[in-house]
Write a protein that holds these residues in place. Structure first.
Motif, PDB file in Angstrom:
ATOM      1  N   ARG A   1     -37.855  -4.040 -27.677  1.00  0.00           N
ATOM      2  CA  ARG A   1     -36.996  -4.661 -26.669  1.00  0.00           C
ATOM      3  C   ARG A   1     -35.552  -4.193 -26.695  1.00  0.00           C
ATOM      4  N   SER A   2     -34.980  -3.969 -27.866  1.00  0.00           N
ATOM      5  CA  SER A   2     -33.565  -3.593 -27.908  1.00  0.00           C
ATOM      6  C   SER A   2     -33.327  -2.277 -27.169  1.00  0.00           C
ATOM      7  N   ASP A   3     -34.239  -1.340 -27.294  1.00  0.00           N
ATOM      8  CA  ASP A   3     -34.109  -0.073 -26.567  1.00  0.00           C
ATOM      9  C   ASP A   3     -34.275  -0.269 -25.067  1.00  0.00           C
ATOM     10  N   ALA A   4     -35.186  -1.150 -24.672  1.00  0.00           N
ATOM     11  CA  ALA A   4     -35.392  -1.408 -23.243  1.00  0.00           C
ATOM     12  C   ALA A   4     -34.133  -2.004 -22.620  1.00  0.00           C
ATOM     13  N   PHE A   5     -33.523  -2.985 -23.309  1.00  0.00           N
ATOM     14  CA  PHE A   5     -32.286  -3.588 -22.810  1.00  0.00           C
ATOM     15  C   PHE A   5     -31.176  -2.543 -22.696  1.00  0.00           C
ATOM     16  N   ALA A   6     -30.986  -1.766 -23.747  1.00  0.00           N
ATOM     17  CA  ALA A   6     -29.910  -0.770 -23.763  1.00  0.00           C
ATOM     18  C   ALA A   6     -30.118   0.296 -22.689  1.00  0.00           C
ATOM     19  N   ALA A   7     -31.333   0.769 -22.558  1.00  0.00           N
ATOM     20  CA  ALA A   7     -31.617   1.816 -21.571  1.00  0.00           C
ATOM     21  C   ALA A   7     -31.410   1.297 -20.151  1.00  0.00           C
ATOM     22  N   CYS A   8     -31.864   0.095 -19.886  1.00  0.00           N
ATOM     23  CA  CYS A   8     -31.718  -0.474 -18.543  1.00  0.00           C
ATOM     24  C   CYS A   8     -30.236  -0.652 -18.187  1.00  0.00           C
ATOM     25  N   ARG A   9     -29.467  -1.154 -19.127  1.00  0.00           N
ATOM     26  CA  ARG A   9     -28.033  -1.324 -18.883  1.00  0.00           C
ATOM     27  C   ARG A   9     -27.345   0.020 -18.664  1.00  0.00           C
ATOM     28  N   PHE A  10     -27.704   1.012 -19.458  1.00  0.00           N
ATOM     29  CA  PHE A  10     -27.147   2.348 -19.296  1.00  0.00           C
ATOM     30  C   PHE A  10     -27.441   2.882 -17.885  1.00  0.00           C
ATOM     31  N   ILE A  11     -28.645   2.682 -17.418  1.00  0.00           N
ATOM     32  CA  ILE A  11     -29.027   3.189 -16.094  1.00  0.00           C
ATOM     33  C   ILE A  11     -28.184   2.556 -15.007  1.00  0.00           C
ATOM     34  N   ILE A  12     -28.085   1.221 -14.966  1.00  0.00           N
ATOM     35  CA  ILE A  12     -27.333   0.587 -13.875  1.00  0.00           C
ATOM     36  C   ILE A  12     -25.848   0.928 -13.972  1.00  0.00           C
ATOM     37  N   ASP A  13     -25.291   0.928 -15.176  1.00  0.00           N
ATOM     38  CA  ASP A  13     -23.864   1.251 -15.308  1.00  0.00           C
ATOM     39  C   ASP A  13     -23.576   2.690 -14.888  1.00  0.00           C
ATOM     40  N   THR A  14     -24.425   3.614 -15.289  1.00  0.00           N
ATOM     41  CA  THR A  14     -24.222   5.021 -14.936  1.00  0.00           C
ATOM     42  C   THR A  14     -24.468   5.258 -13.453  1.00  0.00           C
ATOM     43  N   LEU A  15     -25.478   4.596 -12.907  1.00  0.00           N
ATOM     44  CA  LEU A  15     -25.760   4.708 -11.471  1.00  0.00           C
ATOM     45  C   LEU A  15     -24.520   4.326 -10.662  1.00  0.00           C
ATOM     46  N   LYS A  16     -23.907   3.208 -11.006  1.00  0.00           N
ATOM     47  CA  LYS A  16     -22.732   2.744 -10.262  1.00  0.00           C
ATOM     48  C   LYS A  16     -21.552   3.710 -10.396  1.00  0.00           C
ATOM     49  N   GLU A  17     -21.496   4.436 -11.518  1.00  0.00           N
ATOM     50  CA  GLU A  17     -20.384   5.366 -11.740  1.00  0.00           C
ATOM     51  C   GLU A  17     -20.594   6.736 -11.106  1.00  0.00           C
ATOM     52  N   THR A  18     -21.843   7.223 -11.043  1.00  0.00           N
ATOM     53  CA  THR A  18     -22.049   8.634 -10.705  1.00  0.00           C
ATOM     54  C   THR A  18     -22.864   8.914  -9.446  1.00  0.00           C
ATOM     55  N   VAL A  19     -23.651   7.977  -8.992  1.00  0.00           N
ATOM     56  CA  VAL A  19     -24.549   8.259  -7.866  1.00  0.00           C
ATOM     57  C   VAL A  19     -23.807   8.022  -6.546  1.00  0.00           C
ATOM     58  N   PRO A  20     -23.873   8.986  -5.627  1.00  0.00           N
ATOM     59  CA  PRO A  20     -23.151   8.858  -4.353  1.00  0.00           C
ATOM     60  C   PRO A  20     -23.845   7.887  -3.382  1.00  0.00           C
ATOM     61  N   ILE A  21     -23.727   6.612  -3.741  1.00  0.00           N
ATOM     62  CA  ILE A  21     -24.183   5.509  -2.882  1.00  0.00           C
ATOM     63  C   ILE A  21     -22.951   4.633  -2.682  1.00  0.00           C
ATOM     64  N   TRP A  22     -22.635   4.363  -1.417  1.00  0.00           N
ATOM     65  CA  TRP A  22     -21.441   3.596  -1.098  1.00  0.00           C
ATOM     66  C   TRP A  22     -21.823   2.261  -0.497  1.00  0.00           C
ATOM     67  N   LYS A  23     -21.016   1.241  -0.825  1.00  0.00           N
ATOM     68  CA  LYS A  23     -21.287  -0.123  -0.367  1.00  0.00           C
ATOM     69  C   LYS A  23     -20.138  -0.614   0.496  1.00  0.00           C
TER      70      LYS A  23
END
Length: 136
Positions: free
Chosen positions: A99-121
């Motif tokens: 579980r600890s890896d699942a939590f960390a990986a999921c958080r990394f994905i959403i945080d990085t997505l918001k920083e680097t993926v060209p999706i605008w809101k």
């Protein structure tokens, strides 16, 4: 599964896509359209993306995630278009042995997505609208 969609995200489909016999944990992030930003009432959100680049960046995030954690499977689905209150703009699911890896990986994905993926809101309020930076 890594995709952008104009259709409502099927949460069960995203979760089911990461099940794996080697996984002891599945962590899921579900983003939803809330009714307020600070003290302003939100009416709806509009998401736009540079689709080809967004998919490419999401794939890079997936690769980095799998290099950092023992990921069995992961899925990243982001919606584009107009979303009303309560609708889901993003669903991320990650399976790992522990579980600890699942939590960390999921958080990394959403945080990085918001920083680097060209999706605008764009937030639409009762009295106006504004394009929002991922990390103001």
């Amino acid at each position: 599964m890594i995709k952008l969609t104009k259709d409502p995200i099927q949460v069960d489909e995203v979760i089911n896509s990461v099940y794996d016999d080697g996984a002891g944990a599945v962590d899921v992030f579900i983003g939803s359209v809330r009714n307020k930003t600070e003290k302003k009432k939100v009416v709806k959100l509009i998401f736009e993306a540079y689709e080809k680049m967004a998919i490419s960046e999401m794939e890079k995030i997936a690769k980095k995630t799998m290099e950092k954690w023992p990921v069995c499977k992961l899925s990243i689905v982001h919606r584009i278009g107009t979303l009303n209150l309560g609708e889901l703009p993003v669903v991320i699911a990650v399976s790992t042995p522990h579980r600890s890896d699942a939590f960390a990986a999921c958080r990394f994905i959403i945080d990085t997505l918001k920083e680097t993926v060209p999706i605008w809101k764009k937030e639409i309020f009762e009295d106006g609208e504004v394009w929002v930076a991922a990390h103001p």
